[in-house]
Write a protein that holds these residues in place. Structure first.
Motif, PDB file in Angstrom:
ATOM      1  N   TRP A 171      92.145 173.443  26.992  1.00 22.93           N
ATOM      2  CA  TRP A 171      92.988 174.474  27.598  1.00 22.93           C
ATOM      3  C   TRP A 171      92.402 174.904  28.937  1.00 22.93           C
ATOM      4  CZ3 TRP A 171      93.892 178.169  22.817  1.00 22.93           C
ATOM      5  CH2 TRP A 171      94.586 177.459  21.819  1.00 22.93           C
ATOM      6  N   ASN A 172      91.086 175.032  28.994  1.00 24.64           N
ATOM      7  CA  ASN A 172      90.448 175.361  30.264  1.00 24.64           C
ATOM      8  C   ASN A 172      90.725 174.293  31.310  1.00 24.64           C
ATOM      9  OD1 ASN A 172      89.373 177.694  29.189  1.00 24.64           O
ATOM     10  ND2 ASN A 172      87.306 176.896  28.972  1.00 24.64           N
ATOM     11  N   GLU A 173      90.696 173.052  30.879  1.00 23.71           N
ATOM     12  CA  GLU A 173      90.883 171.949  31.819  1.00 23.71           C
ATOM     13  C   GLU A 173      92.273 171.973  32.444  1.00 23.71           C
ATOM     14  OE1 GLU A 173      90.686 167.059  32.030  1.00 23.71           O
ATOM     15  OE2 GLU A 173      90.881 168.065  30.107  1.00 23.71           O
ATOM     16  N   ILE A 174      93.284 172.376  31.673  1.00 24.70           N
ATOM     17  CA  ILE A 174      94.651 172.355  32.191  1.00 24.70           C
ATOM     18  C   ILE A 174      95.134 173.747  32.624  1.00 24.70           C
ATOM     19  CG2 ILE A 174      95.255 170.321  30.825  1.00 24.70           C
ATOM     20  CD1 ILE A 174      96.732 172.149  28.872  1.00 24.70           C
ATOM     21  N   GLY A 175      94.253 174.735  32.526  1.00 22.97           N
ATOM     22  CA  GLY A 175      94.607 176.071  32.978  1.00 22.97           C
ATOM     23  C   GLY A 175      95.551 176.814  32.064  1.00 22.97           C
ATOM     24  N   PHE A 176      95.588 176.428  30.787  1.00 18.14           N
ATOM     25  CA  PHE A 176      96.463 177.089  29.812  1.00 18.14           C
ATOM     26  C   PHE A 176      95.778 178.337  29.281  1.00 18.14           C
ATOM     27  CE2 PHE A 176      97.691 177.200  25.143  1.00 18.14           C
ATOM     28  CZ  PHE A 176      98.871 177.889  25.361  1.00 18.14           C
ATOM     29  N   ASP A 177      96.472 179.493  29.358  1.00 24.03           N
ATOM     30  CA  ASP A 177      95.794 180.735  28.992  1.00 24.03           C
ATOM     31  C   ASP A 177      95.972 181.135  27.542  1.00 24.03           C
ATOM     32  OD1 ASP A 177      98.437 181.278  29.353  1.00 24.03           O
ATOM     33  OD2 ASP A 177      98.179 183.004  30.662  1.00 24.03           O
ATOM     34  N   GLY A 178      96.303 180.182  26.685  1.00 27.61           N
ATOM     35  CA  GLY A 178      96.228 180.407  25.257  1.00 27.61           C
ATOM     36  C   GLY A 178      97.445 181.064  24.644  1.00 27.61           C
ATOM     37  N   TYR A 185     104.128 187.055  27.978  1.00 25.92           N
ATOM     38  CA  TYR A 185     104.034 186.734  29.400  1.00 25.92           C
ATOM     39  C   TYR A 185     104.976 187.644  30.180  1.00 25.92           C
ATOM     40  CZ  TYR A 185     101.751 182.399  27.936  1.00 25.92           C
ATOM     41  OH  TYR A 185     100.901 181.482  27.399  1.00 25.92           O
ATOM     42  N   LYS A 186     104.630 187.971  31.410  1.00 24.03           N
ATOM     43  CA  LYS A 186     105.495 188.823  32.235  1.00 24.03           C
ATOM     44  C   LYS A 186     105.850 188.177  33.575  1.00 24.03           C
ATOM     45  CE  LYS A 186     101.621 191.427  34.251  1.00 24.03           C
ATOM     46  NZ  LYS A 186     101.058 192.784  34.514  1.00 24.03           N
ATOM     47  N   ASN A 187     105.012 187.294  34.091  1.00 20.61           N
ATOM     48  CA  ASN A 187     105.255 186.693  35.399  1.00 20.61           C
ATOM     49  C   ASN A 187     105.883 185.311  35.240  1.00 20.61           C
ATOM     50  OD1 ASN A 187     104.122 188.921  36.696  1.00 20.61           O
ATOM     51  ND2 ASN A 187     102.062 188.062  36.578  1.00 20.61           N
ATOM     52  N   LEU A 188     107.167 185.285  34.911  1.00 21.80           N
ATOM     53  CA  LEU A 188     107.860 184.027  34.676  1.00 21.80           C
ATOM     54  C   LEU A 188     108.381 183.460  35.991  1.00 21.80           C
ATOM     55  CD1 LEU A 188     109.879 184.999  31.464  1.00 21.80           C
ATOM     56  CD2 LEU A 188     107.605 183.966  31.633  1.00 21.80           C
ATOM     57  N   GLY A 189     108.294 182.137  36.133  1.00 21.21           N
ATOM     58  CA  GLY A 189     108.784 181.486  37.347  1.00 21.21           C
ATOM     59  C   GLY A 189     107.761 180.533  37.912  1.00 21.21           C
ATOM     60  N   VAL A 190     108.214 179.658  38.787  1.00 20.40           N
ATOM     61  CA  VAL A 190     107.348 178.641  39.386  1.00 20.40           C
ATOM     62  C   VAL A 190     106.256 179.298  40.222  1.00 20.40           C
ATOM     63  CG1 VAL A 190     107.260 176.671  40.960  1.00 20.40           C
ATOM     64  CG2 VAL A 190     109.228 176.954  39.422  1.00 20.40           C
ATOM     65  N   ASP A 191     105.021 178.923  39.918  1.00 18.13           N
ATOM     66  CA  ASP A 191     103.849 179.386  40.672  1.00 18.13           C
ATOM     67  C   ASP A 191     103.638 180.899  40.604  1.00 18.13           C
ATOM     68  OD1 ASP A 191     101.611 178.410  42.011  1.00 18.13           O
ATOM     69  OD2 ASP A 191     102.408 178.961  43.967  1.00 18.13           O
ATOM     70  N   ARG A 192     104.230 181.538  39.599  1.00 14.62           N
ATOM     71  CA  ARG A 192     103.972 182.965  39.384  1.00 14.62           C
ATOM     72  C   ARG A 192     102.979 183.083  38.239  1.00 14.62           C
ATOM     73  NH1 ARG A 192     108.972 186.743  38.885  1.00 14.62           N
ATOM     74  NH2 ARG A 192     107.254 188.232  39.191  1.00 14.62           N
ATOM     75  N   GLU A 197      95.319 183.990  35.081  1.00 16.32           N
ATOM     76  CA  GLU A 197      95.433 182.571  35.422  1.00 16.32           C
ATOM     77  C   GLU A 197      94.841 182.281  36.791  1.00 16.32           C
ATOM     78  OE1 GLU A 197      99.307 181.016  32.997  1.00 16.32           O
ATOM     79  OE2 GLU A 197      99.710 182.247  34.751  1.00 16.32           O
ATOM     80  N   VAL A 198      94.499 181.000  36.996  1.00 20.46           N
ATOM     81  CA  VAL A 198      93.834 180.577  38.222  1.00 20.46           C
ATOM     82  C   VAL A 198      94.619 179.420  38.823  1.00 20.46           C
ATOM     83  CG1 VAL A 198      91.698 179.624  39.186  1.00 20.46           C
ATOM     84  CG2 VAL A 198      91.593 181.256  37.285  1.00 20.46           C
ATOM     85  N   HIS A 199      94.782 179.414  40.118  1.00 18.36           N
ATOM     86  CA  HIS A 199      95.470 178.314  40.783  1.00 18.36           C
ATOM     87  C   HIS A 199      94.671 177.018  40.630  1.00 18.36           C
ATOM     88  CE1 HIS A 199      98.895 180.164  42.840  1.00 18.36           C
ATOM     89  NE2 HIS A 199      98.130 181.238  43.024  1.00 18.36           N
ATOM     90  N   ASP A 200      95.397 175.927  40.512  1.00 18.48           N
ATOM     91  CA  ASP A 200      94.780 174.609  40.430  1.00 18.48           C
ATOM     92  C   ASP A 200      94.116 174.281  41.761  1.00 18.48           C
ATOM     93  OD1 ASP A 200      94.134 171.925  40.095  1.00 18.48           O
ATOM     94  OD2 ASP A 200      96.069 171.365  39.244  1.00 18.48           O
ATOM     95  N   ALA A 201      92.806 174.065  41.712  1.00 15.23           N
ATOM     96  CA  ALA A 201      92.064 173.773  42.940  1.00 15.23           C
ATOM     97  C   ALA A 201      92.256 172.343  43.413  1.00 15.23           C
ATOM     98  CB  ALA A 201      90.575 174.049  42.717  1.00 15.23           C
ATOM     99  N   HIS A 202      92.774 171.479  42.547  1.00 14.77           N
ATOM    100  CA  HIS A 202      92.987 170.071  42.902  1.00 14.77           C
ATOM    101  C   HIS A 202      94.351 169.628  42.376  1.00 14.77           C
ATOM    102  CE1 HIS A 202      88.801 169.667  44.173  1.00 14.77           C
ATOM    103  NE2 HIS A 202      88.471 170.339  43.086  1.00 14.77           N
ATOM    104  N   PRO A 203      95.432 170.084  43.005  1.00 12.31           N
ATOM    105  CA  PRO A 203      96.774 169.822  42.465  1.00 12.31           C
ATOM    106  C   PRO A 203      97.301 168.412  42.682  1.00 12.31           C
ATOM    107  CG  PRO A 203      96.915 171.057  44.509  1.00 12.31           C
ATOM    108  CD  PRO A 203      95.457 170.971  44.174  1.00 12.31           C
ATOM    109  N   ALA A 204      96.617 167.585  43.446  1.00 10.72           N
ATOM    110  CA  ALA A 204      97.110 166.226  43.689  1.00 10.72           C
ATOM    111  C   ALA A 204      97.204 165.451  42.391  1.00 10.72           C
ATOM    112  CB  ALA A 204      96.183 165.502  44.664  1.00 10.72           C
ATOM    113  N   ASP A 205      98.231 164.612  42.270  1.00 13.87           N
ATOM    114  CA  ASP A 205      98.420 163.776  41.083  1.00 13.87           C
ATOM    115  C   ASP A 205      97.312 162.729  41.041  1.00 13.87           C
ATOM    116  OD1 ASP A 205      99.207 161.861  39.206  1.00 13.87           O
ATOM    117  OD2 ASP A 205     101.333 162.138  39.624  1.00 13.87           O
ATOM    118  N   PRO A 206      96.417 162.756  40.038  1.00 12.39           N
ATOM    119  CA  PRO A 206      95.286 161.811  40.015  1.00 12.39           C
ATOM    120  C   PRO A 206      95.736 160.373  39.805  1.00 12.39           C
ATOM    121  CG  PRO A 206      95.389 163.051  37.967  1.00 12.39           C
ATOM    122  CD  PRO A 206      96.394 163.676  38.899  1.00 12.39           C
ATOM    123  N   ILE A 207      96.863 160.158  39.132  1.00 10.09           N
ATOM    124  CA  ILE A 207      97.332 158.796  38.898  1.00 10.09           C
ATOM    125  C   ILE A 207      97.816 158.173  40.196  1.00 10.09           C
ATOM    126  CG2 ILE A 207      99.023 157.371  37.691  1.00 10.09           C
ATOM    127  CD1 ILE A 207      98.926 159.311  35.386  1.00 10.09           C
TER     128      ILE A 207
END
Length: 218
Positions: A171-178, A185-192, A197-207
């Motif tokens: 869960w830590n690896e994917i940023g899931f807050d359990g 949850y209260k902040n529904l929506g894309v990138d809210r 929660e913490v923003h993904d520091a490396h959002p590029a698609d690794p594949i």
């Protein structure tokens, strides 16, 4: 078969400073006990033999890209599940029941490794293990030791992913807050993001990034 390595328990490189267990006080008691129990040492394997434990551990490390510590103890989790008879409730008609299929496929993996490299799968180098698994995966619907390679791959990955993504380290690896109950949850929506929660520091698609370099998608 690409995955980013597990970082330390605070989220590692992708979600720095994030630790899902910091929210345990917001979970109901039963949920908190269930989740935190996954961080405790698991009992000694009851299903896999010692040889199978080594093969399964190496297999899961490859499938989930866990070349170093900290690792989610997937082998122990899968062993406990099979020993308890907790399957998916179905299996391919052309495959043995899951418990038998695990014994057969791990033995076959060691046989292939011995034929190809002169030693069992767990004793091979990381790259040798990767090459062997890639060869099995690329068989697709062709038979591998009398079983559909595609169905064997399904068996391996279903059990691997079910165990891995039930663990707080994953869960830590994917940023899931359990669990959301009872807090919600209260902040529904894309990138809210929620406050924890913490923003993904490396959002590029690794594949795609790997493919762009001419890699094998691993």
């Amino acid at each position: 078969m690409t995955a980013l390595p597990l970082g330390p328990t605070n989220g590692g490189a992708r979600f720095p400073g994030f630790d899902v267990t910091s929210q345990a006080q917001h979970w109901d008691g039963r949920t908190r006990e269930t989740v935190l129990a996954r961080l405790r040492p698991l009992p000694h394997p009851r299903f896999f033999s010692e040889t199978e434990q080594h093969a399964a551990s190496a297999l899961f490390d490859q499938l989930l890209y866990q070349p170093e510590e900290p690792r989610v103890p997937v082998m122990n989790m899968v062993d406990a599940r099979i020993a308890a008879g907790e399957t998916d409730g179905w299996h391919y008609q052309t495959m043995p029941p899951d418990a038998e299929a695990w014994r057969q496929t791990l033995a076959a993996l060691d046989d292939d490794s011995t034929d190809r490299y002169g030693q069992v799968f767990a004793e091979c180098s990381w790259d040798e293990q990767s090459d062997l698994l890639r060869a099995i995966h690329e068989l697709g619907t062709e038979l591998w030791h009398g079983m559909s390679a595609q169905q064997v791959w399904s068996l391996w990955t279903r059990y691997a992913c079910t165990a891995f993504y039930s663990h707080p380290l994953a869960w830590n690896e994917i940023g899931f807050d359990g669990p959301a109950y009872p807090r919600g949850y209260k902040n529904l929506g894309v990138d809210r993001l929620e406050g924890i929660e913490v923003h993904d520091a490396h959002p590029a698609d690794p594949i795609r990034h790997d493919d762009a370099r001419g890699g094998a998608g691993r």
